[in-house]
Design a protein around this motif. Structure first.
Motif, short mmCIF file in Angstrom:
data_model
loop_
_atom_site.label_atom_id
_atom_site.label_comp_id
_atom_site.label_asym_id
_atom_site.label_seq_id
_atom_site.Cartn_x
_atom_site.Cartn_y
_atom_site.Cartn_z
N LYS A 188 20.55 40.81 -2.21
CA LYS A 188 20.57 39.41 -2.64
C LYS A 188 20.06 39.36 -4.07
O LYS A 188 19.00 39.91 -4.39
N GLU B 71 20.86 37.13 7.71
CA GLU B 71 19.75 36.36 8.25
C GLU B 71 19.04 35.60 7.13
O GLU B 71 18.92 36.10 6.01
N ALA B 72 18.58 34.38 7.43
CA ALA B 72 17.91 33.55 6.43
C ALA B 72 16.62 34.21 5.94
O ALA B 72 16.32 34.18 4.75
N ALA B 73 15.88 34.81 6.84
CA ALA B 73 14.64 35.52 6.48
C ALA B 73 14.87 37.01 6.71
O ALA B 73 15.43 37.41 7.74
N TYR B 74 14.45 37.82 5.76
CA TYR B 74 14.66 39.26 5.85
C TYR B 74 13.90 39.85 7.04
O TYR B 74 12.72 39.59 7.23
N ASN C 227 26.00 38.46 10.60
CA ASN C 227 25.72 37.37 9.67
C ASN C 227 24.41 37.66 8.94
O ASN C 227 23.46 38.20 9.53
N GLU D 259 21.90 31.98 -6.53
CA GLU D 259 21.77 33.12 -5.62
C GLU D 259 23.16 33.64 -5.27
O GLU D 259 24.09 32.85 -5.07
#
Length: 81
Positions: free
Chosen positions: A53, A39-42, A37, A72
């Motif tokens: 992204k 991740e929200a933060a790299y 999945n 985005e």
């Protein structure tokens, strides 16, 4: 004869569309967790070099203020080619 096709990106801002709409974009790296999945933060330790992204932004004046729309999305090498 054919010439190579390519893209070029510069840091110079393009002129406003119809003198009103300013647009820009940003490309960011993406990382994935152990379940693949995003991740929200790299996290550089979990970098996914096949996915980027893309953040696009349009700004225009409206009633004395700036209106902003940001979109985005992701660009990936889905078929590994």
């Amino acid at each position: 004869s054919t010439s190579p096709v390519g893209w070029s990106i510069t840091t110079a801002a393009p002129p406003a569309i119809e003198g009103l709409f300013e647009r820009s974009f940003r490309i960011e790296n993406v990382s994935r967790d152990a379940s693949a999945n995003i991740e929200a933060a790299y996290n550089p330790a979990n970098d996914d070099p096949e996915t980027k992204k893309i953040i696009m932004k349009v700004v225009w004046p409206f009633k004395g203020q700036n209106k902003i729309i940001t979109v985005e999305t992701y660009l990936t090498d889905l078929f590994n080619n």
